[in-house]
Design a protein around this motif. Sequence first.
Motif, short mmCIF file in Angstrom:
data_model
loop_
_atom_site.label_atom_id
_atom_site.label_comp_id
_atom_site.label_asym_id
_atom_site.label_seq_id
_atom_site.Cartn_x
_atom_site.Cartn_y
_atom_site.Cartn_z
N MET A 1 61.81 32.59 -30.12
CA MET A 1 61.47 31.39 -30.87
C MET A 1 61.66 30.16 -29.99
O MET A 1 62.63 30.07 -29.24
CB MET A 1 62.36 31.31 -32.11
N ALA A 2 60.74 29.22 -30.08
CA ALA A 2 60.78 28.02 -29.26
C ALA A 2 61.82 27.04 -29.77
O ALA A 2 62.03 26.89 -30.97
CB ALA A 2 59.41 27.36 -29.27
N SER A 3 62.47 26.36 -28.82
CA SER A 3 63.46 25.36 -29.19
C SER A 3 62.74 24.11 -29.70
O SER A 3 61.55 23.92 -29.43
CB SER A 3 64.33 25.02 -27.98
N PRO A 4 63.45 23.23 -30.40
CA PRO A 4 62.83 22.00 -30.88
C PRO A 4 62.27 21.13 -29.74
O PRO A 4 61.22 20.51 -29.88
CB PRO A 4 63.96 21.28 -31.60
N LYS A 5 62.96 21.12 -28.61
CA LYS A 5 62.49 20.34 -27.47
C LYS A 5 61.17 20.89 -26.94
O LYS A 5 60.24 20.14 -26.63
CB LYS A 5 63.53 20.35 -26.36
N GLU A 6 61.06 22.21 -26.85
CA GLU A 6 59.83 22.83 -26.38
C GLU A 6 58.68 22.57 -27.35
O GLU A 6 57.54 22.34 -26.94
CB GLU A 6 60.02 24.33 -26.21
N THR A 7 58.97 22.62 -28.63
CA THR A 7 57.96 22.36 -29.65
C THR A 7 57.44 20.94 -29.55
O THR A 7 56.23 20.69 -29.63
CB THR A 7 58.54 22.61 -31.06
N THR A 8 58.35 19.98 -29.33
CA THR A 8 57.97 18.58 -29.19
C THR A 8 57.11 18.38 -27.95
O THR A 8 56.09 17.69 -28.00
CB THR A 8 59.22 17.70 -29.12
N GLN A 9 57.51 18.98 -26.84
CA GLN A 9 56.74 18.85 -25.61
C GLN A 9 55.35 19.46 -25.76
O GLN A 9 54.36 18.92 -25.27
CB GLN A 9 57.48 19.51 -24.46
N ARG A 10 55.27 20.59 -26.44
CA ARG A 10 53.99 21.25 -26.66
C ARG A 10 53.06 20.36 -27.51
O ARG A 10 51.87 20.25 -27.24
CB ARG A 10 54.21 22.59 -27.35
N ARG A 11 53.62 19.73 -28.53
CA ARG A 11 52.83 18.85 -29.39
C ARG A 11 52.31 17.65 -28.61
O ARG A 11 51.14 17.27 -28.73
CB ARG A 11 53.69 18.37 -30.56
N ALA A 12 53.15 17.06 -27.75
CA ALA A 12 52.74 15.91 -26.93
C ALA A 12 51.64 16.32 -25.96
O ALA A 12 50.65 15.59 -25.76
CB ALA A 12 53.93 15.35 -26.18
N GLN A 13 51.76 17.50 -25.34
CA GLN A 13 50.74 17.97 -24.41
C GLN A 13 49.42 18.24 -25.13
O GLN A 13 48.35 17.99 -24.57
CB GLN A 13 51.21 19.23 -23.69
N ARG A 14 49.48 18.73 -26.35
CA ARG A 14 48.27 18.99 -27.13
C ARG A 14 47.53 17.68 -27.41
O ARG A 14 46.31 17.60 -27.28
CB ARG A 14 48.64 19.69 -28.43
N VAL A 15 48.27 16.63 -27.75
CA VAL A 15 47.67 15.33 -28.01
C VAL A 15 47.04 14.78 -26.74
O VAL A 15 45.90 14.30 -26.74
CB VAL A 15 48.72 14.35 -28.58
N ARG A 16 47.76 14.87 -25.60
CA ARG A 16 47.24 14.34 -24.34
C ARG A 16 46.02 15.11 -23.85
O ARG A 16 45.12 14.54 -23.25
CB ARG A 16 48.34 14.35 -23.28
N ARG A 17 45.99 16.40 -24.09
CA ARG A 17 44.85 17.22 -23.69
C ARG A 17 43.59 16.75 -24.43
O ARG A 17 42.52 16.63 -23.84
CB ARG A 17 45.13 18.69 -23.98
N GLN A 18 43.71 16.46 -25.71
CA GLN A 18 42.58 15.96 -26.48
C GLN A 18 42.16 14.57 -26.01
O GLN A 18 40.97 14.23 -25.99
CB GLN A 18 42.90 15.93 -27.97
N LEU A 19 43.14 13.73 -25.64
CA LEU A 19 42.82 12.38 -25.18
C LEU A 19 42.03 12.40 -23.87
O LEU A 19 41.13 11.60 -23.68
CB LEU A 19 44.10 11.57 -24.96
N LYS A 20 42.39 13.29 -22.97
CA LYS A 20 41.71 13.36 -21.68
C LYS A 20 40.24 13.71 -21.85
O LYS A 20 39.40 13.31 -21.05
CB LYS A 20 42.39 14.37 -20.76
N LYS A 21 39.91 14.44 -22.91
CA LYS A 21 38.51 14.80 -23.17
C LYS A 21 37.68 13.58 -23.56
O LYS A 21 36.50 13.51 -23.24
CB LYS A 21 38.43 15.85 -24.27
N VAL A 22 38.28 12.64 -24.27
CA VAL A 22 37.53 11.49 -24.78
C VAL A 22 37.80 10.19 -24.04
O VAL A 22 37.12 9.20 -24.26
CB VAL A 22 37.82 11.27 -26.29
N ALA A 23 38.77 10.17 -23.14
CA ALA A 23 39.22 8.92 -22.51
C ALA A 23 38.17 8.31 -21.59
O ALA A 23 37.96 7.10 -21.61
CB ALA A 23 40.52 9.14 -21.75
N GLY A 24 37.54 9.12 -20.77
CA GLY A 24 36.63 8.56 -19.78
C GLY A 24 37.41 7.78 -18.74
O GLY A 24 38.35 8.28 -18.14
N GLU A 25 37.05 6.52 -18.54
CA GLU A 25 37.71 5.64 -17.57
C GLU A 25 38.79 4.77 -18.21
O GLU A 25 39.41 3.97 -17.53
CB GLU A 25 36.67 4.75 -16.89
N ARG A 26 38.97 4.89 -19.51
CA ARG A 26 39.91 4.02 -20.20
C ARG A 26 41.36 4.40 -19.90
O ARG A 26 41.69 5.57 -19.83
CB ARG A 26 39.69 4.06 -21.70
#
Length: 120
Positions: A1-26
């Motif tokens: 089972m993942a620790s709370p810290k790992e879960t938080t890091q995974r959630r942040a990486q998921r958000v950033r991965r989606q942002l990189k798809k739409v960010a472009g040059e911004r």
Amino acid sequence: MASPKETTQRRAQRVRRQLKKVAGERPRLSVHRTSKHIYVQVIDDAKGHTLAAASTLEKDLKGSLKTGADTAAAAAVGKLIAERASKAGVKEVVFDRGPYIYHGRVKALAEAAREGGLSF
């Protein structure tokens, strides 16, 4: 089972991965929230540089705020980051909420930054 810290890091990486798809040059407007303060940076990921930053720990804000952990403080930081970003020549960003829900202090910061002139 993942620790709370790992879960938080995974959630942040998921958000950033989606942002990189739409960010472009911004650049990315990244938010970090603790129980006592809120921090925000405008980051150019292509160059790896921070273009502007603001937090509730700054002297000019710290004296005027009751606490650094409420929506009024977040709104003040949002206006300040919008002002500093416009001085740096940034008008459009992508909003990186990290592992935090778009609610409360994070939402207040985002709305104040929009009112200050940033578009996202």
